[in-house]
Design a protein around this motif. Structure first.
Motif, PDB file in Angstrom:
ATOM      1  N   PRO A   1     120.070  37.844 -63.692  1.00  0.00           N
ATOM      2  CA  PRO A   1     118.738  37.803 -63.127  1.00  0.00           C
ATOM      3  C   PRO A   1     118.688  36.883 -61.902  1.00  0.00           C
ATOM      4  O   PRO A   1     119.325  35.846 -61.877  1.00  0.00           O
ATOM      5  CB  PRO A   1     117.864  37.254 -64.236  1.00  0.00           C
ATOM      6  N   VAL A   3     116.006  34.844 -59.435  1.00  0.00           N
ATOM      7  CA  VAL A   3     114.662  34.344 -59.186  1.00  0.00           C
ATOM      8  C   VAL A   3     114.606  33.966 -57.705  1.00  0.00           C
ATOM      9  O   VAL A   3     115.469  33.250 -57.209  1.00  0.00           O
ATOM     10  CB  VAL A   3     114.349  33.114 -60.063  1.00  0.00           C
ATOM     11  N   LEU A  13     111.057  37.695 -60.043  1.00  0.00           N
ATOM     12  CA  LEU A  13     112.197  37.879 -60.933  1.00  0.00           C
ATOM     13  C   LEU A  13     112.716  39.278 -60.663  1.00  0.00           C
ATOM     14  O   LEU A  13     112.057  40.273 -61.003  1.00  0.00           O
ATOM     15  CB  LEU A  13     111.771  37.723 -62.400  1.00  0.00           C
ATOM     16  N   VAL A  27     112.342  35.954 -68.207  1.00  0.00           N
ATOM     17  CA  VAL A  27     113.808  36.092 -68.123  1.00  0.00           C
ATOM     18  C   VAL A  27     114.363  36.445 -69.491  1.00  0.00           C
ATOM     19  O   VAL A  27     115.160  37.380 -69.646  1.00  0.00           O
ATOM     20  CB  VAL A  27     114.470  34.797 -67.587  1.00  0.00           C
ATOM     21  N   GLN A  28     113.947  35.712 -70.507  1.00  0.00           N
ATOM     22  CA  GLN A  28     114.463  35.946 -71.853  1.00  0.00           C
ATOM     23  C   GLN A  28     114.049  37.305 -72.397  1.00  0.00           C
ATOM     24  O   GLN A  28     114.833  37.971 -73.070  1.00  0.00           O
ATOM     25  CB  GLN A  28     114.031  34.813 -72.776  1.00  0.00           C
ATOM     26  N   GLN A  35     120.973  33.336 -70.834  1.00  0.00           N
ATOM     27  CA  GLN A  35     121.379  33.924 -69.559  1.00  0.00           C
ATOM     28  C   GLN A  35     121.607  32.861 -68.494  1.00  0.00           C
ATOM     29  O   GLN A  35     121.064  31.773 -68.548  1.00  0.00           O
ATOM     30  CB  GLN A  35     120.291  34.880 -69.046  1.00  0.00           C
ATOM     31  N   VAL A  37     120.845  32.209 -64.606  1.00  0.00           N
ATOM     32  CA  VAL A  37     119.859  32.670 -63.636  1.00  0.00           C
ATOM     33  C   VAL A  37     120.292  32.206 -62.258  1.00  0.00           C
ATOM     34  O   VAL A  37     120.710  31.062 -62.082  1.00  0.00           O
ATOM     35  CB  VAL A  37     118.465  32.097 -63.972  1.00  0.00           C
ATOM     36  N   LEU A  57     113.206  26.491 -65.972  1.00  0.00           N
ATOM     37  CA  LEU A  57     114.312  27.320 -66.474  1.00  0.00           C
ATOM     38  C   LEU A  57     115.256  26.503 -67.349  1.00  0.00           C
ATOM     39  O   LEU A  57     115.714  26.969 -68.389  1.00  0.00           O
ATOM     40  CB  LEU A  57     115.070  27.940 -65.302  1.00  0.00           C
TER      41      LEU A  57
END
Length: 82
Positions: A1, A3, A13, A27-28, A35, A37, A57
């Protein structure tokens, strides 16, 4: 991902607008827990604003990688002055 933060502080995102308060859960939800990022921001963004995103985050136990890019040729200092 990935950002992304624009100069005016908007967050995306993977090109979808997202609120900082919902960023970690977004995100999750989309990519699963644990993850990494990638975070990139416009060079005009104030550091404190970027730090808030990194903190949000990090608190969610997401590893944050800052993305940079080389300076444009016009922005580089003349050779021999570095």
């Amino acid at each position: 991902p990935v950002v992304t933060m624009t100069r005016d502080g908007r967050l995306y995102l993977n090109e979808r607008a997202v609120n900082i308060n919902e960023l970690a859960s977004a995100v999750q939800a989309r990519f699963g827990a644990g993850q990494e990022v990638y975070f990139r921001a416009d060079k005009g963004v104030v550091w404190e604003t970027m730090a808030q995103v990194v903190s949000a985050l990090g608190e969610a136990k997401l590893k944050v990688n800052l993305v940079t890019q080389p300076l444009d040729a016009a922005e580089q200092p003349p050779k021999g002055t570095r």
